[in-house]
Design a protein around this motif. Structure first.
Motif, PDB file in Angstrom:
ATOM      1  N   ILE A 129       0.836  -1.200   0.000  1.00  0.00           N
ATOM      2  CA  ILE A 129       0.000   0.000   0.000  1.00  0.00           C
ATOM      3  C   ILE A 129       0.873   1.253   0.000  1.00  0.00           C
ATOM      4  O   ILE A 129       0.468   2.310  -0.457  1.00  0.00           O
ATOM      5  N   ALA A 130       2.137   1.101   0.433  1.00  0.00           N
ATOM      6  CA  ALA A 130       3.086   2.219   0.379  1.00  0.00           C
ATOM      7  C   ALA A 130       3.527   2.553  -1.050  1.00  0.00           C
ATOM      8  O   ALA A 130       4.209   3.554  -1.254  1.00  0.00           O
ATOM      9  N   TRP A 131       3.144   1.738  -2.049  1.00  0.00           N
ATOM     10  CA  TRP A 131       3.400   2.128  -3.437  1.00  0.00           C
ATOM     11  C   TRP A 131       2.800   3.507  -3.708  1.00  0.00           C
ATOM     12  O   TRP A 131       3.216   4.198  -4.610  1.00  0.00           O
ATOM     13  N   GLY A 132       1.811   3.827  -2.926  1.00  0.00           N
ATOM     14  CA  GLY A 132       1.208   5.144  -3.084  1.00  0.00           C
ATOM     15  C   GLY A 132       2.146   6.276  -2.712  1.00  0.00           C
ATOM     16  O   GLY A 132       1.980   7.408  -3.141  1.00  0.00           O
ATOM     17  N   ASP A 133       3.151   5.978  -1.883  1.00  0.00           N
ATOM     18  CA  ASP A 133       3.993   7.032  -1.313  1.00  0.00           C
ATOM     19  C   ASP A 133       5.457   6.953  -1.729  1.00  0.00           C
ATOM     20  O   ASP A 133       6.217   7.872  -1.479  1.00  0.00           O
ATOM     21  N   GLY A 134       5.876   5.845  -2.331  1.00  0.00           N
ATOM     22  CA  GLY A 134       7.311   5.590  -2.491  1.00  0.00           C
ATOM     23  C   GLY A 134       7.884   6.003  -3.842  1.00  0.00           C
ATOM     24  O   GLY A 134       7.174   6.510  -4.700  1.00  0.00           O
ATOM     25  N   PRO A 135       9.198   5.769  -4.021  1.00  0.00           N
ATOM     26  CA  PRO A 135       9.903   6.143  -5.252  1.00  0.00           C
ATOM     27  C   PRO A 135       9.994   4.972  -6.241  1.00  0.00           C
ATOM     28  O   PRO A 135      10.958   4.872  -6.983  1.00  0.00           O
ATOM     29  N   GLU A 136       8.991   4.072  -6.259  1.00  0.00           N
ATOM     30  CA  GLU A 136       9.108   2.854  -7.042  1.00  0.00           C
ATOM     31  C   GLU A 136       9.036   3.104  -8.551  1.00  0.00           C
ATOM     32  O   GLU A 136       8.677   4.194  -9.000  1.00  0.00           O
ATOM     33  N   ARG A 137       9.391   2.053  -9.306  1.00  0.00           N
ATOM     34  CA  ARG A 137       9.439   2.148 -10.770  1.00  0.00           C
ATOM     35  C   ARG A 137       8.634   1.008 -11.398  1.00  0.00           C
ATOM     36  O   ARG A 137       8.210   0.089 -10.718  1.00  0.00           O
ATOM     37  N   GLY A 138       8.464   1.106 -12.718  1.00  0.00           N
ATOM     38  CA  GLY A 138       7.898   0.004 -13.495  1.00  0.00           C
ATOM     39  C   GLY A 138       6.440  -0.290 -13.152  1.00  0.00           C
ATOM     40  O   GLY A 138       5.620   0.612 -13.026  1.00  0.00           O
ATOM     41  N   MET A 139       6.168  -1.599 -12.978  1.00  0.00           N
ATOM     42  CA  MET A 139       4.807  -2.084 -12.703  1.00  0.00           C
ATOM     43  C   MET A 139       4.185  -1.380 -11.493  1.00  0.00           C
ATOM     44  O   MET A 139       3.010  -1.049 -11.472  1.00  0.00           O
ATOM     45  N   ARG A 140       5.017  -1.121 -10.496  1.00  0.00           N
ATOM     46  CA  ARG A 140       4.521  -0.502  -9.264  1.00  0.00           C
ATOM     47  C   ARG A 140       4.082   0.944  -9.520  1.00  0.00           C
ATOM     48  O   ARG A 140       3.034   1.368  -9.030  1.00  0.00           O
ATOM     49  N   THR A 141       4.871   1.649 -10.300  1.00  0.00           N
ATOM     50  CA  THR A 141       4.513   3.036 -10.621  1.00  0.00           C
ATOM     51  C   THR A 141       3.245   3.070 -11.464  1.00  0.00           C
ATOM     52  O   THR A 141       2.359   3.906 -11.251  1.00  0.00           O
ATOM     53  N   LEU A 142       3.182   2.116 -12.405  1.00  0.00           N
ATOM     54  CA  LEU A 142       2.005   2.024 -13.273  1.00  0.00           C
ATOM     55  C   LEU A 142       0.748   1.789 -12.430  1.00  0.00           C
ATOM     56  O   LEU A 142      -0.273   2.467 -12.587  1.00  0.00           O
ATOM     57  N   THR A 143       0.864   0.829 -11.507  1.00  0.00           N
ATOM     58  CA  THR A 143      -0.266   0.512 -10.628  1.00  0.00           C
ATOM     59  C   THR A 143      -0.645   1.740  -9.805  1.00  0.00           C
ATOM     60  O   THR A 143      -1.810   2.142  -9.750  1.00  0.00           O
ATOM     61  N   ARG A 144       0.372   2.357  -9.202  1.00  0.00           N
ATOM     62  CA  ARG A 144       0.120   3.507  -8.334  1.00  0.00           C
ATOM     63  C   ARG A 144      -0.556   4.651  -9.097  1.00  0.00           C
ATOM     64  O   ARG A 144      -1.533   5.235  -8.640  1.00  0.00           O
TER      65      ARG A 144
END
Ligand SMILES: [Zn+2]
Length: 299
Positions: A129-144
């Motif tokens: 659920i922290a994908w909403g707040d983090g510096p992630e890339r790829g699939m995670r950013t797309l989802t977020r």
């Protein structure tokens, strides 16, 4: 979430109300707690190992003959599984919110469970659920980013991601009008990683119409709501009428199951004006919900 989620600051919490009523209150972090390192848990693991160990610990520490439990969401599912499997004989009352033995979810959640989950499962071990707040890339950013665009109802990334990961609604877990600004902000630190192993068990259980064991073990039933419950505990089931994580028919169906086996023993409360987690986090829960739970504990 975690044990401390039952005790948000700025409102009169369930813990405050229980302490003032004279109870010895214990908060339980089972293996899905965000205070522990993430592991790919299943509901079976929690029912078989975590709840029985916690109950035995409290009984040993306090010398109490019995324990009463108030549980929410998957804490509730798993304590109810442990109870009907006969693994927590010391528990005499279970106050359960949201869902217990029959997970009924909105149509859009079924699509996510049965279509989106298998796609994500090969790439990610967890939905965070922290994908909403983090510096992630790829699939995670797309989802977020997709989630943020879809959840235009508020600008809180945790609120948006929780709606996406746990239910279907705008928002799914609460009525915004029930949360103070402080609580709505506080939730940003109260959610974490949800393992795909849990979603897999939820998907199988949703299909079966009741909780199914996903890693069968001799101590556990394969289907949790088929045989008579192996417990004398009394169940008080609560459901917010606007719950968009688990529909209120979840608790209604479990109530019907329990009533069939032990008529006149259990109770069901459908709460008007409440959803899922606002049953505990709501600004007026101390007036509108907790007194009902106290009555059940004293019954
Ligand atoms: Zn929100």
């Amino acid at each position: 979430m975690r044990g401390e989620s039952f005790r948000p600051g700025g409102i009169r919490s369930l813990v405050d109300v229980l302490l003032d009523d004279g109870w010895d209150v214990w908060l339980f972090n089972w293996r899905g707690s965000i205070d522990l390192d993430p592991v790919p848990w299943t509901l079976d693991d929690v029912a078989l190992y975590d709840h029985p160990a916690a109950v035995r610990y409290v009984v040993a520490e306090t010398g109490a003959a019995a324990v009463k439990v108030i549980a929410h969401c998957q804490g509730s599912t798993t304590i109810c599984m442990a109870a009907v499997a006969g693994l927590v004989p010391e528990v005499t009352t279970i106050v359960s919110n949201g869902v217990s033995l029959h997970p009924h979810v909105p149509v859009a959640s079924r699509a996510k469970l049965h279509v989106l989950r298998p796609l994500l499962q090969s790439r990610e071990a967890y939905v965070d659920i922290a994908w909403g707040d983090g510096p992630e890339r790829g699939m995670r950013t797309l989802t977020r980013n997709a989630v943020r665009l879809w959840h235009f109802e508020c600008g809180n990334p945790t609120c948006n991601m929780a709606s996406f990961a746990l239910g279907s609604g705008h928002p799914a877990l609460w009525l915004h009008s029930n949360l103070t600004h402080t609580t709505h902000d506080w939730i940003r630190h109260e959610f974490g990683k949800i393992p795909m192993s849990f979603y897999a068990q939820l998907a199988a259980s949703e299909r079966a119409g009741q909780i199914m064991s996903i890693r069968p073990r001799p101590e556990l039933p394969t289907r949790y709501a088929t045989a008579p419950p192996q417990t004398q505990a009394r169940f008080a089931l609560f459901a917010g009428r606007h719950n968009r994580v688990f529909l209120p028919t979840s608790q209604k169906t479990t109530y019907a199951f329990l009533k069939r086996h032990q008529p006149g023993r259990h109770s069901l409360h459908v709460l008007d004006g409440y959803g899922h987690a606002d049953v505990f986090l709501g600004r007026h829960a101390h007036r509108e919900v907790f007194p009902k739970m106290l009555t059940e504990l004293h019954r």
